[in-house]
Design a protein around this motif. Structure first.
Motif, PDB file in Angstrom:
ATOM      1  N   CYS A 175       0.845  -1.195   0.000  1.00 35.50           N
ATOM      2  CA  CYS A 175       0.000   0.000   0.000  1.00 35.50           C
ATOM      3  C   CYS A 175       0.877   1.240   0.000  1.00 35.50           C
ATOM      4  CB  CYS A 175      -0.887  -0.004   1.237  1.00 35.50           C
ATOM      5  SG  CYS A 175      -1.995  -1.411   1.295  1.00 35.50           S
ATOM      6  N   GLU A 176       0.483   2.202  -0.805  1.00 34.06           N
ATOM      7  CA  GLU A 176       1.182   3.474  -0.852  1.00 34.06           C
ATOM      8  C   GLU A 176       0.197   4.572  -0.493  1.00 34.06           C
ATOM      9  OE1 GLU A 176       2.970   3.722  -4.695  1.00 34.06           O
ATOM     10  OE2 GLU A 176       4.143   1.909  -4.389  1.00 34.06           O
ATOM     11  N   GLU A 177       0.683   5.790  -0.326  1.00 35.79           N
ATOM     12  CA  GLU A 177      -0.185   6.892   0.104  1.00 35.79           C
ATOM     13  C   GLU A 177      -1.299   7.169  -0.910  1.00 35.79           C
ATOM     14  OE1 GLU A 177       0.059  11.502   1.614  1.00 35.79           O
ATOM     15  OE2 GLU A 177       1.895  10.403   1.198  1.00 35.79           O
ATOM     16  N   ILE A 178      -0.989   7.092  -2.193  1.00 36.80           N
ATOM     17  CA  ILE A 178      -2.004   7.234  -3.236  1.00 36.80           C
ATOM     18  C   ILE A 178      -2.333   5.830  -3.717  1.00 36.80           C
ATOM     19  CG2 ILE A 178      -2.540   8.197  -5.505  1.00 36.80           C
ATOM     20  CD1 ILE A 178      -2.182  10.284  -3.270  1.00 36.80           C
ATOM     21  N   TYR A 179      -3.583   5.446  -3.600  1.00 31.32           N
ATOM     22  CA  TYR A 179      -4.002   4.069  -3.890  1.00 31.32           C
ATOM     23  C   TYR A 179      -5.101   4.098  -4.939  1.00 31.32           C
ATOM     24  CZ  TYR A 179      -5.244  -0.783  -2.915  1.00 31.32           C
ATOM     25  OH  TYR A 179      -5.468  -2.131  -3.028  1.00 31.32           O
ATOM     26  N   VAL A 180      -5.009   3.230  -5.922  1.00 35.53           N
ATOM     27  CA  VAL A 180      -6.027   3.116  -6.960  1.00 35.53           C
ATOM     28  C   VAL A 180      -6.807   1.838  -6.701  1.00 35.53           C
ATOM     29  CG1 VAL A 180      -6.484   2.942  -9.431  1.00 35.53           C
ATOM     30  CG2 VAL A 180      -4.569   4.330  -8.615  1.00 35.53           C
ATOM     31  N   VAL A 181      -8.113   1.981  -6.525  1.00 33.85           N
ATOM     32  CA  VAL A 181      -8.984   0.842  -6.234  1.00 33.85           C
ATOM     33  C   VAL A 181      -9.008  -0.089  -7.436  1.00 33.85           C
ATOM     34  CG1 VAL A 181     -11.347   0.156  -5.661  1.00 33.85           C
ATOM     35  CG2 VAL A 181     -10.394   2.256  -4.695  1.00 33.85           C
ATOM     36  N   ARG A 182      -8.916  -1.393  -7.155  1.00 37.74           N
ATOM     37  CA  ARG A 182      -8.954  -2.406  -8.208  1.00 37.74           C
ATOM     38  C   ARG A 182     -10.278  -3.159  -8.153  1.00 37.74           C
ATOM     39  NH1 ARG A 182      -3.602  -2.051  -6.602  1.00 37.74           N
ATOM     40  NH2 ARG A 182      -3.679  -3.549  -4.935  1.00 37.74           N
ATOM     41  N   GLU A 183     -10.535  -3.892  -9.204  1.00 36.87           N
ATOM     42  CA  GLU A 183     -11.795  -4.634  -9.315  1.00 36.87           C
ATOM     43  C   GLU A 183     -11.954  -5.599  -8.143  1.00 36.87           C
ATOM     44  OE1 GLU A 183     -14.076  -7.552 -12.462  1.00 36.87           O
ATOM     45  OE2 GLU A 183     -12.400  -6.336 -13.149  1.00 36.87           O
ATOM     46  N   GLY A 184     -13.131  -5.595  -7.552  1.00 36.96           N
ATOM     47  CA  GLY A 184     -13.452  -6.507  -6.456  1.00 36.96           C
ATOM     48  C   GLY A 184     -13.095  -5.971  -5.081  1.00 36.96           C
ATOM     49  N   GLU A 185     -12.462  -4.808  -5.018  1.00 39.17           N
ATOM     50  CA  GLU A 185     -12.077  -4.257  -3.719  1.00 39.17           C
ATOM     51  C   GLU A 185     -13.174  -3.376  -3.146  1.00 39.17           C
ATOM     52  OE1 GLU A 185      -7.317  -3.910  -3.517  1.00 39.17           O
ATOM     53  OE2 GLU A 185      -8.286  -2.349  -4.704  1.00 39.17           O
ATOM     54  N   THR A 186     -13.234  -3.344  -1.834  1.00 40.32           N
ATOM     55  CA  THR A 186     -14.122  -2.437  -1.107  1.00 40.32           C
ATOM     56  C   THR A 186     -13.258  -1.628  -0.157  1.00 40.32           C
ATOM     57  OG1 THR A 186     -14.483  -3.989   0.713  1.00 40.32           O
ATOM     58  CG2 THR A 186     -15.992  -4.145  -1.176  1.00 40.32           C
ATOM     59  N   LEU A 187     -13.831  -0.587   0.433  1.00 41.84           N
ATOM     60  CA  LEU A 187     -13.063   0.187   1.404  1.00 41.84           C
ATOM     61  C   LEU A 187     -12.657  -0.690   2.586  1.00 41.84           C
ATOM     62  CD1 LEU A 187     -14.785   3.682   1.474  1.00 41.84           C
ATOM     63  CD2 LEU A 187     -12.701   2.985   0.302  1.00 41.84           C
ATOM     64  N   VAL A 237      -9.281   6.879  -7.105  1.00 46.28           N
ATOM     65  CA  VAL A 237      -8.023   7.205  -6.443  1.00 46.28           C
ATOM     66  C   VAL A 237      -8.336   7.672  -5.032  1.00 46.28           C
ATOM     67  CG1 VAL A 237      -5.979   8.681  -6.497  1.00 46.28           C
ATOM     68  CG2 VAL A 237      -6.958   7.822  -8.635  1.00 46.28           C
ATOM     69  N   ILE A 238      -7.675   7.038  -4.067  1.00 47.23           N
ATOM     70  CA  ILE A 238      -7.906   7.417  -2.670  1.00 47.23           C
ATOM     71  C   ILE A 238      -6.563   7.624  -1.970  1.00 47.23           C
ATOM     72  CG2 ILE A 238     -10.137   6.254  -2.450  1.00 47.23           C
ATOM     73  CD1 ILE A 238      -8.720   3.928  -1.123  1.00 47.23           C
ATOM     74  N   LYS A 239      -6.626   8.399  -0.886  1.00 46.79           N
ATOM     75  CA  LYS A 239      -5.443   8.625  -0.068  1.00 46.79           C
ATOM     76  C   LYS A 239      -5.547   7.701   1.135  1.00 46.79           C
ATOM     77  CE  LYS A 239      -3.128  11.960   2.807  1.00 46.79           C
ATOM     78  NZ  LYS A 239      -3.245  13.193   3.552  1.00 46.79           N
ATOM     79  N   ILE A 240      -4.457   7.038   1.439  1.00 47.08           N
ATOM     80  CA  ILE A 240      -4.429   6.191   2.628  1.00 47.08           C
ATOM     81  C   ILE A 240      -3.160   6.480   3.408  1.00 47.08           C
ATOM     82  CG2 ILE A 240      -5.803   4.314   1.649  1.00 47.08           C
ATOM     83  CD1 ILE A 240      -3.189   2.794   1.247  1.00 47.08           C
ATOM     84  N   THR A 241      -3.195   6.125   4.672  1.00 48.12           N
ATOM     85  CA  THR A 241      -1.999   6.160   5.499  1.00 48.12           C
ATOM     86  C   THR A 241      -1.576   4.712   5.667  1.00 48.12           C
ATOM     87  OG1 THR A 241      -2.889   8.074   6.655  1.00 48.12           O
ATOM     88  CG2 THR A 241      -1.043   6.935   7.692  1.00 48.12           C
ATOM     89  N   PRO A 242      -0.575   4.298   4.891  1.00 46.81           N
ATOM     90  CA  PRO A 242      -0.214   2.889   4.911  1.00 46.81           C
ATOM     91  C   PRO A 242       0.368   2.458   6.242  1.00 46.81           C
ATOM     92  CG  PRO A 242       1.321   4.123   3.551  1.00 46.81           C
ATOM     93  CD  PRO A 242       0.264   5.074   3.995  1.00 46.81           C
ATOM     94  N   LYS A 243       0.149   1.185   6.547  1.00 51.33           N
ATOM     95  CA  LYS A 243       0.736   0.670   7.776  1.00 51.33           C
ATOM     96  C   LYS A 243       2.246   0.609   7.594  1.00 51.33           C
ATOM     97  CE  LYS A 243      -0.199  -4.063   6.353  1.00 51.33           C
ATOM     98  NZ  LYS A 243      -0.977  -5.248   6.605  1.00 51.33           N
TER      99      LYS A 243
END
Length: 101
Positions: free
Chosen positions: A49-61, A91-97
């Motif tokens: 996971c990176e700070e900018i994440y692109v949702v892929r098919e089959g994924e949910t939040l 495109v979403i922003k995440i704080t990766p572990k």
């Protein structure tokens, strides 16, 4: 004159047959579209996971949150009005572990 035309036709047919044989052997040794898709999915599944994440098919939040260890995805992305309205390419922003060292 007829034998000259016949020789040209024979040479043309020989080249055509050789070309078809080469194309057939190349196709047998390449991956099918299904195999390429399967390889791509496996590579993406293991991508960190990176700070900018692109949702892929089959994924949910929820699955992204579990994968990346970020329970605050909705709060960090004001453009997501409905957490159930997530689609591939978003495109979403995440704080990766943090990665283990």
């Amino acid at each position: 004159m007829a034998s000259s035309s016949l020789q040209i036709a024979d040479a043309y047919c020989a080249i055509l047959i050789l070309a078809l044989m080469l194309l057939g052997s190349i196709r047998e040794n390449t991956l099918t579209d299904f195999e390429l898709t399967d390889v791509s999915r496996n590579q993406l599944k293991d991508k960190p996971c990176e700070e900018i994440y692109v949702v892929r098919e089959g994924e949910t939040l929820h699955t992204i949150s579990d994968k990346c260890g970020d329970p605050f995805i909705v709060e960090q992305n004001p453009h997501i009005h409905d957490p159930d309205d997530v689609f591939p390419g978003l495109v979403i922003k995440i704080t990766p572990k943090p990665t283990k060292v």
